[in-house]
Design a protein around this motif. Sequence first.
Motif, PDB file in Angstrom:
ATOM      1  N   ALA A  57      34.138  31.352  42.014  1.00 41.33           N
ATOM      2  CA  ALA A  57      35.547  30.946  42.052  1.00 41.33           C
ATOM      3  C   ALA A  57      36.139  30.940  40.648  1.00 41.33           C
ATOM      4  O   ALA A  57      37.306  31.309  40.446  1.00 41.33           O
ATOM      5  CB  ALA A  57      35.680  29.574  42.694  1.00 41.33           C
ATOM      6  N   GLU A  58      35.338  30.531  39.660  1.00 40.97           N
ATOM      7  CA  GLU A  58      35.798  30.548  38.271  1.00 40.97           C
ATOM      8  C   GLU A  58      36.088  31.966  37.795  1.00 40.97           C
ATOM      9  O   GLU A  58      36.936  32.191  36.936  1.00 40.97           O
ATOM     10  CB  GLU A  58      34.751  29.885  37.368  1.00 40.97           C
ATOM     11  N   LYS A  59      35.368  32.940  38.367  1.00 38.12           N
ATOM     12  CA  LYS A  59      35.575  34.353  38.030  1.00 38.12           C
ATOM     13  C   LYS A  59      36.698  34.981  38.864  1.00 38.12           C
ATOM     14  O   LYS A  59      37.039  36.142  38.690  1.00 38.12           O
ATOM     15  CB  LYS A  59      34.283  35.138  38.293  1.00 38.12           C
ATOM     16  N   ASP A  60      37.261  34.194  39.802  1.00 39.87           N
ATOM     17  CA  ASP A  60      38.332  34.668  40.693  1.00 39.87           C
ATOM     18  C   ASP A  60      37.855  35.690  41.719  1.00 39.87           C
ATOM     19  O   ASP A  60      38.651  36.462  42.245  1.00 39.87           O
ATOM     20  CB  ASP A  60      39.508  35.257  39.897  1.00 39.87           C
ATOM     21  N   TYR A  61      36.573  35.688  42.038  1.00 46.87           N
ATOM     22  CA  TYR A  61      36.055  36.560  43.095  1.00 46.87           C
ATOM     23  C   TYR A  61      36.270  35.917  44.466  1.00 46.87           C
ATOM     24  O   TYR A  61      36.370  36.624  45.472  1.00 46.87           O
ATOM     25  CB  TYR A  61      34.560  36.824  42.918  1.00 46.87           C
ATOM     26  N   VAL A  62      36.289  34.599  44.510  1.00 47.17           N
ATOM     27  CA  VAL A  62      36.512  33.858  45.747  1.00 47.17           C
ATOM     28  C   VAL A  62      37.511  32.741  45.472  1.00 47.17           C
ATOM     29  O   VAL A  62      37.749  32.386  44.318  1.00 47.17           O
ATOM     30  CB  VAL A  62      35.188  33.260  46.305  1.00 47.17           C
ATOM     31  N   GLU A  63      38.071  32.214  46.553  1.00 46.84           N
ATOM     32  CA  GLU A  63      39.010  31.093  46.432  1.00 46.84           C
ATOM     33  C   GLU A  63      38.489  29.919  47.235  1.00 46.84           C
ATOM     34  O   GLU A  63      37.841  30.098  48.271  1.00 46.84           O
ATOM     35  CB  GLU A  63      40.394  31.494  46.963  1.00 46.84           C
ATOM     36  N   LYS A  64      38.776  28.704  46.770  1.00 49.39           N
ATOM     37  CA  LYS A  64      38.391  27.503  47.504  1.00 49.39           C
ATOM     38  C   LYS A  64      39.107  27.493  48.843  1.00 49.39           C
ATOM     39  O   LYS A  64      40.292  27.807  48.930  1.00 49.39           O
ATOM     40  CB  LYS A  64      38.773  26.266  46.689  1.00 49.39           C
ATOM     41  N   ASN A  65      38.362  27.147  49.886  1.00 47.91           N
ATOM     42  CA  ASN A  65      38.924  27.131  51.231  1.00 47.91           C
ATOM     43  C   ASN A  65      38.494  25.837  51.910  1.00 47.91           C
ATOM     44  O   ASN A  65      37.525  25.791  52.643  1.00 47.91           O
ATOM     45  CB  ASN A  65      38.424  28.354  52.020  1.00 47.91           C
ATOM     46  N   TYR A  70      34.493  28.806  50.857  1.00 46.17           N
ATOM     47  CA  TYR A  70      35.274  29.665  49.970  1.00 46.17           C
ATOM     48  C   TYR A  70      35.669  30.909  50.748  1.00 46.17           C
ATOM     49  O   TYR A  70      35.069  31.243  51.770  1.00 46.17           O
ATOM     50  CB  TYR A  70      34.448  30.056  48.736  1.00 46.17           C
ATOM     51  N   LYS A  73      38.620  36.931  48.020  1.00 48.82           N
ATOM     52  CA  LYS A  73      40.007  37.166  47.629  1.00 48.82           C
ATOM     53  C   LYS A  73      40.539  38.471  48.219  1.00 48.82           C
ATOM     54  O   LYS A  73      39.793  39.423  48.431  1.00 48.82           O
ATOM     55  CB  LYS A  73      40.125  37.208  46.098  1.00 48.82           C
ATOM     56  N   GLN A  74      41.840  38.466  48.460  1.00 54.47           N
ATOM     57  CA  GLN A  74      42.515  39.644  48.989  1.00 54.47           C
ATOM     58  C   GLN A  74      43.514  40.152  47.957  1.00 54.47           C
ATOM     59  O   GLN A  74      44.249  39.372  47.358  1.00 54.47           O
ATOM     60  CB  GLN A  74      43.244  39.304  50.293  1.00 54.47           C
TER      61      GLN A  74
END
Length: 217
Positions: A57-65, A70, A73-74
């Motif tokens: 998430a810190e790398k912006d590959y995934v988002e908190k859900n 998680y 990302k789209q």
Amino acid sequence: MTQSVEALDYTNQAFAILRNKITAGDFKPGEVLKATALAPKLGVSQTPIREALIRLAEKDYVEKNGSRSYIIKQFNKLQYLQLSEIRADLEAKIVRTLLSEERELDLPSLVTIFEKQRVAMDAGNYGLGLIFNRDFHGHYLRWSGIPQVADFVENICVIAGPILSNLREHRVTTVMDNHFHSQFLKALKDRDSDRAVAIIRTDIIENASRTCALMHD
């Protein structure tokens, strides 16, 4: 102290596995990831997977859900094309700088990565080919001594994985001897900066344009 080192090692392992799976397109845009579901599949306990997801998430590959999951990302076509254009400019600048210097380039190590990519693609393992593509670009960019550039480009390659996961059936097969990376290696060997820059820009922009043409949004 030993337990903390072991815990960090398991987290690094989980992070590397998940990063590779994202790069390979094993997850689709919008797919939800939970430590409880991933643990048995990866053979790693939930705690290091949770830590790895936080790092992703810190790398912006995934988002908190929510609190325990998680989401992959789209990205829309415009975002992906803009990132690819920035990437092409960066790589072109680094390549030109590298070839203007007199120092030796470690071409054998780059050839080894391309050989692994070639074997993977010849075997029909598109996901593994994407991982080696990421490593190929990241490897020679690190020769610049500016790790932030390599990290940025590698991040774009990871981000592209979920986008490409939906496009595998549209993939254009390329004869590996004529692959952009093969041509690029020859240009590096000849220390022909104009040709190397033209090849790498065409590689990035053409692939991004082809990908965007197949995307819905």
